[in-house]
Design a protein around this motif. Structure first.
Motif, PDB file in Angstrom:
ATOM      1  N   LYS A  56       0.844  -1.200   0.000  1.00  0.00           N
ATOM      2  CA  LYS A  56       0.000   0.000   0.000  1.00  0.00           C
ATOM      3  C   LYS A  56       0.877   1.247   0.000  1.00  0.00           C
ATOM      4  N   THR A  60       0.956   5.565  -7.471  1.00  0.00           N
ATOM      5  CA  THR A  60       0.991   4.339  -8.275  1.00  0.00           C
ATOM      6  C   THR A  60       2.417   3.850  -8.464  1.00  0.00           C
ATOM      7  N   SER A  73       3.444   1.027  -5.666  1.00  0.00           N
ATOM      8  CA  SER A  73       2.428   0.616  -4.683  1.00  0.00           C
ATOM      9  C   SER A  73       1.418  -0.302  -5.367  1.00  0.00           C
ATOM     10  N   LYS A  76      -2.329   0.902  -5.524  1.00  0.00           N
ATOM     11  CA  LYS A  76      -2.565   2.001  -6.454  1.00  0.00           C
ATOM     12  C   LYS A  76      -2.438   1.551  -7.908  1.00  0.00           C
ATOM     13  N   ASP A  79      -5.712  -0.092  -8.756  1.00  0.00           N
ATOM     14  CA  ASP A  79      -6.711   0.964  -8.975  1.00  0.00           C
ATOM     15  C   ASP A  79      -6.525   1.611 -10.351  1.00  0.00           C
ATOM     16  N   TRP A  80      -5.259   1.889 -10.708  1.00  0.00           N
ATOM     17  CA  TRP A  80      -4.967   2.549 -11.986  1.00  0.00           C
ATOM     18  C   TRP A  80      -5.383   1.657 -13.153  1.00  0.00           C
TER      19      TRP A  80
END
Length: 272
Positions: A56, A60, A73, A76, A79-80
């Motif tokens: 975490k 990114t 990370s 991230k 998520d990206w």
């Protein structure tokens, strides 16, 4: 083109990485293993760029010139990829979204490593195509790192801050991001071609060509000159050594001034 590709073994290594991701998902271990394989080393075998991969984090992926490292990370990155895979698949008419997702993961990693190569060229640790490229990289990375003055230099520092603000406002349009994008998408397009992933090959080639246009949309001046002009550092650019023996193709690759005939070709390919 890409600094990272070194023949057929590179393609095998990246495909092994894809297989590992398919089997075990995106993990600290498999991204760390890939970075350990692709980051350049000195003659003693020591990594020239360090890396930290975390479960975490707040960003990114980022290359830090101050600490000479890449920080990634996992949360991230996931998520990206979720935010961009479907959108890019629709935009470039790619049917296999999961395959695109794997390539985009590789893009995120190699893009930051390409920034590492830029930094090493500016530092003189890695061979640069010409002095104009290395001087440009060195000046821009120096702008991004707050200097430690023994004697205060308020006038010089104010000017640096003004240029830094200008740079941060539009950094995605400037030299470092342009060139890292070109190198990373070149890697992806060559890997997709090697794997006979035709849709992805054309998508990544299209993306690369779009970034090649930066610096040539309105003139032949190139991204180096355009970047320094827009961040109010044209005087520094004028003092740089412009002499080089680069081909027109490599001048476009690195963002140097070109002739009008070459610019017409860049416009034609970029607008396809």
């Amino acid at each position: 083109m890409s600094n990272i590709i070194s023949g057929k073994n590179s393609f095998l290594m990246f495909n092994d990485f894809f297989s590992e991701i398919e089997k075990n998902g995106i993990r600290v271990e498999n991204i760390s293993e890939l970075l350990n394989l692709i980051i350049p080393r000195d003659k003693a075998g020591k990594l020239l760029i360090n890396y930290r991969v975390k479960e975490k984090g707040v960003g990114t992926a980022v290359f830090s010139p101050k600490f000479e490292d890449i920080v990634i990370s996992i949360n991230k990155i996931i998520d990206w990829l979720s935010a961009n895979s479907l959108q890019l698949a629709e935009m470039y008419k790619v049917d296999d979204v999961e395959k695109l997702r794997k390539y985009l993961l590789l893009f995120v990693i190699t893009h930051e490593l390409e920034h590492g190569y830029e930094y090493l060229m500016g530092k003189g640790t890695y061979e640069s195509p010409c002095s104009l490229v290395s001087e440009s990289y060195r000046s821009l990375f120096s702008l991004l790192v707050t200097p430690s003055y023994i004697i205060p230099r308020p006038v010089k520092e104010v000017r640096r801050v003004v240029s830094l603000i200008k740079y941060k406002q539009r950094e995605n349009n400037f030299l470092l991001e342009r060139n890292a994008n070109i190198e990373a998408f070149d890697l992806l397009s060559k890997l997709a071609l090697e794997n006979a992933d035709e849709e992805l090959y054309h998508a990544f080639l299209n993306m690369k060509n779009c970034f090649m246009l930066q610096g040539y949309a309105d003139s032949t001046e190139g991204s180096i000159s355009e970047t320094f002009r827009n961040i109010l550092m044209s005087d520094k650019y004028r003092k740089m050594n412009k002499e080089n023996n680069l081909s027109m193709e490599d001048k476009v690759r690195f963002g140097l001034e070109i002739d009008e005939e070459t610019r017409a070709k860049v416009l034609r390919f970029s607008l396809k």
